[in-house]
Enzyme design. Structure first.
Site, PDB file in Angstrom:
ATOM      1  N   GLY A 179       0.842  -1.204   0.000  1.00  0.00           N
ATOM      2  CA  GLY A 179       0.000   0.000   0.000  1.00  0.00           C
ATOM      3  C   GLY A 179       0.874   1.251   0.000  1.00  0.00           C
ATOM      4  O   GLY A 179       1.875   1.294   0.705  1.00  0.00           O
ATOM      5  N   ARG A 237       1.231  -5.153  -5.123  1.00  0.00           N
ATOM      6  CA  ARG A 237       1.502  -6.312  -4.263  1.00  0.00           C
ATOM      7  C   ARG A 237       1.705  -7.472  -5.232  1.00  0.00           C
ATOM      8  O   ARG A 237       0.757  -7.929  -5.852  1.00  0.00           O
ATOM      9  CB  ARG A 237       0.323  -6.574  -3.326  1.00  0.00           C
ATOM     10  CG  ARG A 237       0.090  -5.438  -2.329  1.00  0.00           C
ATOM     11  CD  ARG A 237      -0.999  -5.773  -1.335  1.00  0.00           C
ATOM     12  NE  ARG A 237      -1.130  -4.750  -0.309  1.00  0.00           N
ATOM     13  CZ  ARG A 237      -1.996  -3.731  -0.378  1.00  0.00           C
ATOM     14  NH1 ARG A 237      -2.822  -3.616  -1.400  1.00  0.00           N
ATOM     15  NH2 ARG A 237      -2.048  -2.842   0.587  1.00  0.00           N
ATOM     16  N   ARG A 286      -6.058  -2.747   8.757  1.00  0.00           N
ATOM     17  CA  ARG A 286      -6.651  -4.083   8.600  1.00  0.00           C
ATOM     18  C   ARG A 286      -6.291  -4.977   9.779  1.00  0.00           C
ATOM     19  O   ARG A 286      -7.103  -5.717  10.286  1.00  0.00           O
ATOM     20  CB  ARG A 286      -6.162  -4.698   7.287  1.00  0.00           C
ATOM     21  CG  ARG A 286      -6.942  -5.884   6.849  1.00  0.00           C
ATOM     22  CD  ARG A 286      -6.773  -6.257   5.400  1.00  0.00           C
ATOM     23  NE  ARG A 286      -5.526  -5.848   4.765  1.00  0.00           N
ATOM     24  CZ  ARG A 286      -5.427  -5.578   3.490  1.00  0.00           C
ATOM     25  NH1 ARG A 286      -6.482  -5.652   2.713  1.00  0.00           N
ATOM     26  NH2 ARG A 286      -4.270  -5.245   2.957  1.00  0.00           N
TER      27      ARG A 286
HETATM   28  O1  F6P Z   1      -1.491   0.144   3.591  1.00  0.00           O
HETATM   29  C1  F6P Z   1      -2.129  -0.673   4.546  1.00  0.00           C
HETATM   30  C2  F6P Z   1      -3.575  -0.507   4.388  1.00  0.00           C
HETATM   31  O2  F6P Z   1      -3.795   0.846   4.480  1.00  0.00           O
HETATM   32  C3  F6P Z   1      -4.509  -1.219   5.359  1.00  0.00           C
HETATM   33  O3  F6P Z   1      -4.784  -0.542   6.524  1.00  0.00           O
HETATM   34  C4  F6P Z   1      -5.718  -1.410   4.517  1.00  0.00           C
HETATM   35  O4  F6P Z   1      -6.541  -2.426   4.966  1.00  0.00           O
HETATM   36  C5  F6P Z   1      -5.122  -1.738   3.210  1.00  0.00           C
HETATM   37  O5  F6P Z   1      -3.959  -0.966   3.133  1.00  0.00           O
HETATM   38  C6  F6P Z   1      -6.012  -1.529   2.037  1.00  0.00           C
HETATM   39  O6  F6P Z   1      -5.240  -1.524   0.892  1.00  0.00           O
HETATM   40  P1  F6P Z   1      -5.741  -1.800  -0.577  1.00  0.00           P
HETATM   41  O7  F6P Z   1      -7.142  -1.345  -0.681  1.00  0.00           O
HETATM   42  O8  F6P Z   1      -4.786  -1.031  -1.404  1.00  0.00           O
HETATM   43  O9  F6P Z   1      -5.604  -3.258  -0.776  1.00  0.00           O
END
Ligand code: F6P
Length: 323
Positions: free
Chosen positions: A13, A74, A173
């Protein structure tokens, strides 16, 4: 292995401050007469060779920009041995002897895998969740917290006018650092985090009742996404008490925006240190900061560490919401 050509990437992220960190890596590398390449789209870019030469000019004026000019991803493919071998081939083909990876735990696991093939690797913690155990601070946390605080202050105005209850979901999360910090900063009625056991009656309903008993007519409940959804919590409050809470999910807005001064300076120091560590012959390390000091730790040791919400924060929250 000597250090001549460094690759830098952002992965996982994004977090405000990644750009200043990339800038610091590039500037420090050039300062020492090294070459620097930007790897785009995280580990995927190392697999596919999506790489761009970075010079002084390519990082000018990015210190104030949110997001990451290198893009992020990712990478599932990099989790496989085949993906890692492809990435190593790219490194060999382009003469990249060292990789600096900015991201979270998953990013560091990727760096660790690459180091087994003889590539020098350094990880820099960048995540708004601030959930990397070996460091007190991760790039992006301060900006995200201030964004959330600004939004909740605005929400409070309208909640106060209408004498309502607001349930606000902040990111996290698996971690409640952001929720706890933001909750303390906005004077929340209750804060729910995944690290602490939740007794809904005691931690939410009783807090609202206490606040009401003390003459308050609006209530702000802050919840980390890992502790439950704001919609579910609002529904449970509605069932338990004569309130009709409004739900706000702050979502990805928390990951954007121009980095704060704290994030810019922290990112700049961490980017600088990552290059210095490589020049000291170090590899397989994560850059960390504790109480204003900057150090480094072995990636395996860093990944094995545990941290939790500080007792002090839990105690302060209890005092602030105990009424
Ligand atoms: O970067 C971590 C985070 O902000 C978590 O708190 C969150 O659940 C997640 O990224 C969501 O990321 P994405 O929607 O990009 O998968």
């Amino acid at each position: 292995m000597s250090v001549k050509r460094i690759g830098v990437l952002t992965s996982g992220g994004d977090a405000p401050g990644m750009n200043p960190c990339v800038r610091a890596v590039v500037r420090t590398a050039l300062y020492h007469g090294l070459e620097c390449y930007g790897i785009r789209r995280g580990w995927n870019g190392l697999i596919s060779g999506d790489i761009v030469r970075l010079d002084e000019k390519s990082v000018s004026h990015i210190i104030s920009r949110g997001g990451t000019i290198l893009y992020t991803a990712r990478s599932q493919e990099f989790m496989t041995e085949e993906g890692q071998r492809k990435a190593v081939s790219t490194c060999k083909f382009l003469g990249l002897d060292s990789i600096i990876a900015i991201g979270g735990d998953g990013t560091f696991r990727g760096a660790q895998a690459l180091s087994k093939y003889g590539i020098n690797v350094i990880g820099i913690p960048g995540t708004i969740d601030n959930d990397i155990s070996c460091t007190n601070y991760c790039i992006g946390f301060d900006t995200a917290a201030n964004t959330a605080i600004e939004c909740i202050d605005k929400l409070r105005d309208t909640m106060q006018s209408h004498e309502r209850c607001s349930v606000v979901e902040v990111m996290g999360r698996n971690a409640g650092y952001l929720a706890m910090y933001v909750g303390l900063a906005v004077g929340a009625t209750a804060v729910l985090v995944p690290e602490e056991p939740i007794d809904f009656e005691r931690d939410v309903i009783e807090k609202i009742r206490q606040a009401r008993f003390n003459g308050f007519t609006h209530y702000m409940i802050v919840v980390a996404e890992g502790a439950g959804s704001a919609a579910d919590i609002a529904a449970k409050i509605k069932d338990a008490i004569d309130l009709d809470p409004r739900v706000t999910v702050l979502g990805h807005i928390q990951r954007g925006g121009s980095p704060t001064g704290r994030d810019r300076v922290n990112a700049t120091k961490m980017g600088y240190l990552a290059v210095e560590l490589l020049l000291q012959g170090k590899t397989n390390r994560i850059v960390c900061t504790h109480d204003g000091n900057y150090t480094d730790v072995d990636i395996s040791e860093g990944l094995a560490m545990k941290k939790g919400i500080q007792d002090m924060e839990v105690n302060v929250l209890a005092a602030m919401t105990g009424l």
